[in-house]
Design a protein around this motif. Structure first.
Motif, PDB file in Angstrom:
ATOM      1  N   LEU A 147      32.132  41.026  25.931  1.00 47.41           N
ATOM      2  CA  LEU A 147      32.854  42.331  26.080  1.00 47.41           C
ATOM      3  C   LEU A 147      34.075  42.599  24.999  1.00 47.41           C
ATOM      4  O   LEU A 147      34.523  41.761  24.525  1.00 47.41           O
ATOM      5  N   GLY A 148      34.370  43.797  24.845  1.00 43.28           N
ATOM      6  CA  GLY A 148      35.152  44.109  23.597  1.00 43.28           C
ATOM      7  C   GLY A 148      36.658  44.475  24.244  1.00 43.28           C
ATOM      8  O   GLY A 148      37.071  44.196  25.585  1.00 43.28           O
ATOM      9  N   PHE A 149      37.446  44.716  23.413  1.00 41.78           N
ATOM     10  CA  PHE A 149      38.873  45.102  23.461  1.00 41.78           C
ATOM     11  C   PHE A 149      39.209  46.108  24.815  1.00 41.78           C
ATOM     12  O   PHE A 149      40.205  45.476  25.483  1.00 41.78           O
ATOM     13  N   ILE A 150      38.577  46.891  25.332  1.00 44.40           N
ATOM     14  CA  ILE A 150      38.788  47.751  26.406  1.00 44.40           C
ATOM     15  C   ILE A 150      38.733  47.123  27.750  1.00 44.40           C
ATOM     16  O   ILE A 150      39.405  47.165  28.545  1.00 44.40           O
ATOM     17  N   TYR A 151      37.912  45.858  27.613  1.00 43.75           N
ATOM     18  CA  TYR A 151      37.688  44.967  28.903  1.00 43.75           C
ATOM     19  C   TYR A 151      39.077  44.312  29.001  1.00 43.75           C
ATOM     20  O   TYR A 151      39.511  43.869  29.823  1.00 43.75           O
ATOM     21  N   PHE A 152      39.277  43.847  28.040  1.00 42.06           N
ATOM     22  CA  PHE A 152      40.606  42.794  27.877  1.00 42.06           C
ATOM     23  C   PHE A 152      41.970  43.432  28.402  1.00 42.06           C
ATOM     24  O   PHE A 152      42.869  43.084  28.952  1.00 42.06           O
ATOM     25  N   VAL A 153      41.944  44.938  27.980  1.00 39.94           N
ATOM     26  CA  VAL A 153      42.971  45.768  28.536  1.00 39.94           C
ATOM     27  C   VAL A 153      42.865  45.840  29.961  1.00 39.94           C
ATOM     28  O   VAL A 153      44.247  45.750  30.564  1.00 39.94           O
ATOM     29  N   GLY A 154      41.926  45.880  30.539  1.00 42.40           N
ATOM     30  CA  GLY A 154      41.665  46.030  32.149  1.00 42.40           C
ATOM     31  C   GLY A 154      42.209  44.484  32.658  1.00 42.40           C
ATOM     32  O   GLY A 154      42.873  44.717  33.745  1.00 42.40           O
ATOM     33  N   VAL A 155      41.868  43.540  31.922  1.00 40.42           N
ATOM     34  CA  VAL A 155      42.323  42.217  32.418  1.00 40.42           C
ATOM     35  C   VAL A 155      43.795  42.081  32.210  1.00 40.42           C
ATOM     36  O   VAL A 155      44.525  41.508  33.174  1.00 40.42           O
ATOM     37  N   ALA A 156      44.382  42.354  31.354  1.00 42.65           N
ATOM     38  CA  ALA A 156      45.749  42.725  31.149  1.00 42.65           C
ATOM     39  C   ALA A 156      46.466  43.522  32.165  1.00 42.65           C
ATOM     40  O   ALA A 156      47.340  43.126  32.841  1.00 42.65           O
ATOM     41  N   ALA A 157      45.827  44.548  32.495  1.00 37.11           N
ATOM     42  CA  ALA A 157      46.519  45.342  33.591  1.00 37.11           C
ATOM     43  C   ALA A 157      46.298  44.453  34.887  1.00 37.11           C
ATOM     44  O   ALA A 157      47.305  44.538  35.853  1.00 37.11           O
ATOM     45  N   ALA A 158      45.224  43.905  35.241  1.00 36.09           N
ATOM     46  CA  ALA A 158      45.128  43.002  36.484  1.00 36.09           C
ATOM     47  C   ALA A 158      46.267  42.140  36.547  1.00 36.09           C
ATOM     48  O   ALA A 158      46.797  41.580  37.249  1.00 36.09           O
ATOM     49  N   ALA A 159      46.478  41.390  35.446  1.00 31.43           N
ATOM     50  CA  ALA A 159      47.312  40.341  35.256  1.00 31.43           C
ATOM     51  C   ALA A 159      48.763  40.955  35.578  1.00 31.43           C
ATOM     52  O   ALA A 159      49.585  40.370  36.478  1.00 31.43           O
ATOM     53  N   GLY A 160      49.156  42.275  35.089  1.00 27.55           N
ATOM     54  CA  GLY A 160      50.411  42.749  35.532  1.00 27.55           C
ATOM     55  C   GLY A 160      50.440  43.144  36.950  1.00 27.55           C
ATOM     56  O   GLY A 160      51.680  42.980  37.472  1.00 27.55           O
ATOM     57  N   LEU A 161      49.330  43.425  37.477  1.00 23.87           N
ATOM     58  CA  LEU A 161      49.253  43.686  39.092  1.00 23.87           C
ATOM     59  C   LEU A 161      49.735  42.325  39.903  1.00 23.87           C
ATOM     60  O   LEU A 161      50.431  42.508  40.838  1.00 23.87           O
TER      61      LEU A 161
END
Length: 293
Positions: A237-251
């Motif tokens: 998976l690409g960069f945009i997926y890891f942005v989603g993971v970072a958002a999940a970590a923030g939550l």
């Protein structure tokens, strides 16, 4: 005996509440990982028929899980502040009616699965067993949340089976992430009832973890983030997926702030917030396959 339609109409809202159709958070928490798995298995948008089957299946089986949960807890829900108004606890719905409703929901779900393939059908048997087993675990172990996680995550191997007619090794990585995630957020849920559960002898991870609840749920959430990162690598998976993971970590960090004083309402809000965790991870997966390059 003729059916009293007026009485049935009057009692209909009680059955809606019994199936939690008025509180869809549980449906969302099962649906998001299901969508993760369907998109990853199909490497993009899954076949429409498969998507419809699984969305309807999630709604029906979550409802069935709520019904059997309330049946199992019908003698103790009246002693818990959060659950004392549930239909089985108040007598609005009879225990026998609840059992028939559970069976009916499971049968309709099974009919849906019959439109997939043999492997998915076989896996669906385990799904029913997990859904029926979880509610009774809180009497025998402090880890009913583990069984709940196993039940909530079972749509992951079923999704891969339906799309690919196999369950590859990396699918179990998603399964593990969902199980651990479920243990964490359902511990928040159990923290809401901890005082009542201690009085009536119901067991949970919230009771077992005790004063270490914040630390342990934090470790569990960090583990989920780590596994989500591994998923990104395994599924290319690409960069945009890891942005989603970072958002999940923030939550997850926000949820830890919510529970820091262990107040009931804030713990419940932390539980509810996991809807957005599932959403941002799915958005990352979907955008990866939608956007070019």
């Amino acid at each position: 005996m003729p059916v009293d339609l007026t009485q049935l109409q009057q009692r209909f809202p009680a059955f809606i509440r019994l199936m939690r159709f008025d509180k869809p958070i549980g449906t969302y928490l099962v649906l998001w990982p299901t969508l993760w798995a369907l998109w990853l298995a199909a490497e993009g948008v899954p076949p429409l028929s498969t998507l419809i089957i699984f969305v309807l299946g999630v709604v029906l089986m979550r409802a069935a899980g709520c019904v059997i949960n309330d049946y199992a807890d019908r003698h103790i829900d009246g002693h818990v502040e959060r659950t004392k108004a549930r239909p089985l606890a108040t007598g609005e719905v009879a225990a026998k009616e609840a059992l028939w409703l559970f069976v009916g929901l499971c049968l309709v779900s099974f009919v849906l699965v019959l439109f997939t393939n043999q492997l998915t059908i076989l896996l669906s048997v385990a799904a029913v067993a997990l859904a029926a087993t979880y509610p009774f675990m809180k009497r025998h172990t402090h880890f009913p949340q583990v069984v709940l996680g196993a039940a909530f995550a079972w749509s992951v191997p079923m999704s891969f089976a339906a799309v690919q007619n196999t369950v590859p090794l990396q699918a179990w990585l998603i399964y593990l992430a969902v199980v651990i995630w479920t243990i964490a957020y359902d511990t928040f849920y159990a923290m809401v009832d901890r005082d009542d559960d201690l009085k009536i002898g119901v067991k949970s991870t919230a009771i077992y973890f005790g004063e270490e609840d914040r630390l342990i749920t934090g470790i569990l959430q960090a583990s989920v983030v780590f596994i989500l990162v591994l998923m990104g690598s395994r599924f290319s998976l690409g960069f945009i997926y890891f942005v989603g993971v970072a958002a999940a970590a923030g939550l997850f960090i926000y949820q830890q702030r919510l529970i820091r004083f262990r107040q009931r309402e804030n713990c419940f809000q932390a539980f509810l917030n996991n809807h957005y965790v599932g959403m941002v991870v799915f958005i990352g997966i979907a955008l990866h396959y939608l956007l070019p390059g």
